[in-house]
Design a protein around this motif. Structure first.
Motif, PDB file in Angstrom:
ATOM      1  N   ARG A 115      -0.163  26.947  48.761  1.00  0.00           N
ATOM      2  CA  ARG A 115       0.580  25.683  48.565  1.00  0.00           C
ATOM      3  C   ARG A 115       1.575  25.823  47.410  1.00  0.00           C
ATOM      4  NH1 ARG A 115      -0.264  20.329  46.449  1.00  0.00           N
ATOM      5  NH2 ARG A 115      -2.055  21.044  45.259  1.00  0.00           N
ATOM      6  N   SER A 116       1.179  26.566  46.366  1.00  0.00           N
ATOM      7  CA  SER A 116       2.131  26.811  45.272  1.00  0.00           C
ATOM      8  C   SER A 116       3.290  27.655  45.773  1.00  0.00           C
ATOM      9  CB  SER A 116       1.429  27.505  44.105  1.00  0.00           C
ATOM     10  OG  SER A 116       1.022  28.818  44.469  1.00  0.00           O
ATOM     11  N   GLY A 117       3.008  28.583  46.703  1.00  0.00           N
ATOM     12  CA  GLY A 117       4.082  29.390  47.292  1.00  0.00           C
ATOM     13  C   GLY A 117       5.006  28.550  48.152  1.00  0.00           C
ATOM     14  N   VAL A 118       4.433  27.612  48.892  1.00  0.00           N
ATOM     15  CA  VAL A 118       5.253  26.709  49.721  1.00  0.00           C
ATOM     16  C   VAL A 118       6.185  25.896  48.835  1.00  0.00           C
ATOM     17  CG1 VAL A 118       5.169  24.676  51.213  1.00  0.00           C
ATOM     18  CG2 VAL A 118       3.599  26.579  51.612  1.00  0.00           C
ATOM     19  N   ASN A 119       5.681  25.428  47.710  1.00  0.00           N
ATOM     20  CA  ASN A 119       6.511  24.633  46.801  1.00  0.00           C
ATOM     21  C   ASN A 119       7.645  25.454  46.186  1.00  0.00           C
ATOM     22  OD1 ASN A 119       4.985  22.322  47.231  1.00  0.00           O
ATOM     23  ND2 ASN A 119       3.555  22.799  45.570  1.00  0.00           N
ATOM     24  N   ALA A 120       7.464  26.805  46.183  1.00  0.00           N
ATOM     25  CA  ALA A 120       8.510  27.661  45.614  1.00  0.00           C
ATOM     26  C   ALA A 120       9.658  27.912  46.593  1.00  0.00           C
ATOM     27  CB  ALA A 120       7.902  29.002  45.186  1.00  0.00           C
ATOM     28  N   VAL A 121       9.432  27.592  47.874  1.00  0.00           N
ATOM     29  CA  VAL A 121      10.493  27.785  48.876  1.00  0.00           C
ATOM     30  C   VAL A 121      11.500  26.640  48.746  1.00  0.00           C
ATOM     31  CG1 VAL A 121      11.005  27.950  51.343  1.00  0.00           C
ATOM     32  CG2 VAL A 121       8.887  28.934  50.429  1.00  0.00           C
ATOM     33  N   PRO A 122      12.794  26.939  48.613  1.00  0.00           N
ATOM     34  CA  PRO A 122      13.812  25.874  48.494  1.00  0.00           C
ATOM     35  C   PRO A 122      13.713  24.892  49.659  1.00  0.00           C
ATOM     36  CG  PRO A 122      14.780  28.011  48.033  1.00  0.00           C
ATOM     37  CD  PRO A 122      13.390  28.285  48.545  1.00  0.00           C
ATOM     38  N   ILE A 123      13.747  23.610  49.347  1.00  0.00           N
ATOM     39  CA  ILE A 123      13.582  22.580  50.379  1.00  0.00           C
ATOM     40  C   ILE A 123      14.720  22.619  51.388  1.00  0.00           C
ATOM     41  CG2 ILE A 123      14.812  20.773  49.106  1.00  0.00           C
ATOM     42  CD1 ILE A 123      12.631  18.828  50.162  1.00  0.00           C
ATOM     43  N   GLY A 124      15.862  23.163  50.971  1.00  0.00           N
ATOM     44  CA  GLY A 124      17.012  23.241  51.878  1.00  0.00           C
ATOM     45  C   GLY A 124      16.722  24.087  53.108  1.00  0.00           C
ATOM     46  N   GLN A 125      15.816  25.067  52.978  1.00  0.00           N
ATOM     47  CA  GLN A 125      15.500  25.919  54.130  1.00  0.00           C
ATOM     48  C   GLN A 125      14.726  25.141  55.180  1.00  0.00           C
ATOM     49  OE1 GLN A 125      14.302  29.870  53.526  1.00  0.00           O
ATOM     50  NE2 GLN A 125      15.298  30.109  51.546  1.00  0.00           N
ATOM     51  N   ALA A 126      13.796  24.293  54.745  1.00  0.00           N
ATOM     52  CA  ALA A 126      13.062  23.454  55.704  1.00  0.00           C
ATOM     53  C   ALA A 126      14.002  22.455  56.354  1.00  0.00           C
ATOM     54  CB  ALA A 126      11.917  22.745  54.998  1.00  0.00           C
ATOM     55  N   GLU A 127      14.919  21.891  55.565  1.00  0.00           N
ATOM     56  CA  GLU A 127      15.875  20.931  56.112  1.00  0.00           C
ATOM     57  C   GLU A 127      16.806  21.599  57.120  1.00  0.00           C
ATOM     58  OE1 GLU A 127      16.132  17.988  52.188  1.00  0.00           O
ATOM     59  OE2 GLU A 127      17.704  19.475  52.575  1.00  0.00           O
ATOM     60  N   ALA A 128      17.212  22.839  56.830  1.00  0.00           N
ATOM     61  CA  ALA A 128      18.077  23.567  57.760  1.00  0.00           C
ATOM     62  C   ALA A 128      17.352  23.852  59.065  1.00  0.00           C
ATOM     63  CB  ALA A 128      18.541  24.878  57.119  1.00  0.00           C
ATOM     64  N   ALA A 129      16.037  24.211  58.954  1.00  0.00           N
ATOM     65  CA  ALA A 129      15.257  24.478  60.175  1.00  0.00           C
ATOM     66  C   ALA A 129      15.134  23.222  61.012  1.00  0.00           C
ATOM     67  CB  ALA A 129      13.882  25.017  59.787  1.00  0.00           C
ATOM     68  N   PHE A 149       3.930  33.366  51.473  1.00  0.00           N
ATOM     69  CA  PHE A 149       3.056  34.527  51.258  1.00  0.00           C
ATOM     70  C   PHE A 149       3.685  35.488  50.258  1.00  0.00           C
ATOM     71  CE2 PHE A 149       0.259  33.579  54.866  1.00  0.00           C
ATOM     72  CZ  PHE A 149      -0.937  34.084  54.381  1.00  0.00           C
ATOM     73  N   ARG A 150       5.005  35.724  50.389  1.00  0.00           N
ATOM     74  CA  ARG A 150       5.670  36.645  49.459  1.00  0.00           C
ATOM     75  C   ARG A 150       5.614  36.122  48.036  1.00  0.00           C
ATOM     76  NH1 ARG A 150      11.136  38.133  52.951  1.00  0.00           N
ATOM     77  NH2 ARG A 150      10.088  39.368  54.551  1.00  0.00           N
ATOM     78  N   ALA A 151       5.778  34.808  47.880  1.00  0.00           N
ATOM     79  CA  ALA A 151       5.769  34.226  46.533  1.00  0.00           C
ATOM     80  C   ALA A 151       4.363  34.111  45.968  1.00  0.00           C
ATOM     81  CB  ALA A 151       6.424  32.837  46.580  1.00  0.00           C
TER      82      ALA A 151
END
Length: 226
Positions: A115-129, A149-151
């Motif tokens: 979940r901490s890794g998910v929070n590190a992903v820029p929100i713009g990527q989810a919005e773009a998807a 997973f990478r983060a």
């Protein structure tokens, strides 16, 4: 003394590794599902996952194991269908209960690390998807989770190292893994206790170092890929 009983020591550590590897894989799968539920759009699933993580993560592992080993059979939660032999390791109801307990417990920590890794992903990527019509499940599977997973490699590695050491708890109720065999060995050879302690500790240190090395290599490889 440890060298003289190297066959039995190897068997005991085989049980430790079976508990660790099986629980590690299953906890990654279950922890990923829990993390997806916690960040998902469905409020009921978020609440259910959050409640599960809070309850299980704050319960001692030994109590969880006692539930599956002692309380479970009283409500027909049995693992009697597990009766296999792999090499010198007998997979029976004792081992199965231990794997389930370790998986249930460790998956909560995997969930929080992811979940901490998910929070590190820029929100713009989810919005773009979402903008190109990708559903939530597809967004998580193809965009968010791989980057999470990478983060999360360092905290996930810490969780797996803790899991390796937590396998010693399973020896409390019937599984002769490394710690239980060390206990029996020290009882039978009181004069050699210090040597036995140091030998088993050294083997655990080697296993943890190997796990840390693999995690560092994976982190470097994925950091280059990013």
């Amino acid at each position: 003394m440890v060298w003289d009983n190297r066959g039995d020591v190897a068997t005991a550590f085989s049980y430790t590794l079976v508990l660790f590897v099986t629980s590690g894989i299953l906890s990654l799968v279950m922890g990923t599902i829990l993390a997806a539920m916690r960040v998902g759009p469905v409020a009921v699933m978020r609440w259910a996952a959050s409640t599960y993580v809070t309850l299980v993560r704050n319960t001692p592992l030994l109590i969880i194991y006692m539930f599956f080993r002692i309380g479970g059979p009283k409500i027909d939660l049995k693992f009697t269908w597990v009766d296999w032999t792999i090499g010198n390791v007998d997979l029976d109801t004792y081992v199965a209960s231990g794997i389930v307990a370790l998986t249930v417990y460790t998956s909560t920590f995997v969930c929080e690390a992811l979940r901490s890794g998910v929070n590190a992903v820029p929100i713009g990527q989810a919005e773009a998807a979402r903008a190109i019509g990708m559903p939530f499940a597809g967004t998580m599977r193809h965009v968010i989770i791989p980057q999470a997973f990478r983060a999360s490699v360092p905290p996930l590695a810490s969780v797996q190292i803790a899991l390796l050491k937590n396998t010693t708890v399973i020896g409390a109720l019937g599984v002769v893994e490394a710690f239980t065999y060390m206990y029996e060995l020290t009882n039978d050879n009181a004069a050699a206790r210090i040597g036995i302690f140091l030998s088993f500790a050294a083997i655990f240190v080697v296993l943890v170092e190997l796990l840390s090395f693999a995690a560092n290599r994976l982190e470097r490889r994925w950091s280059v890929a990013r």
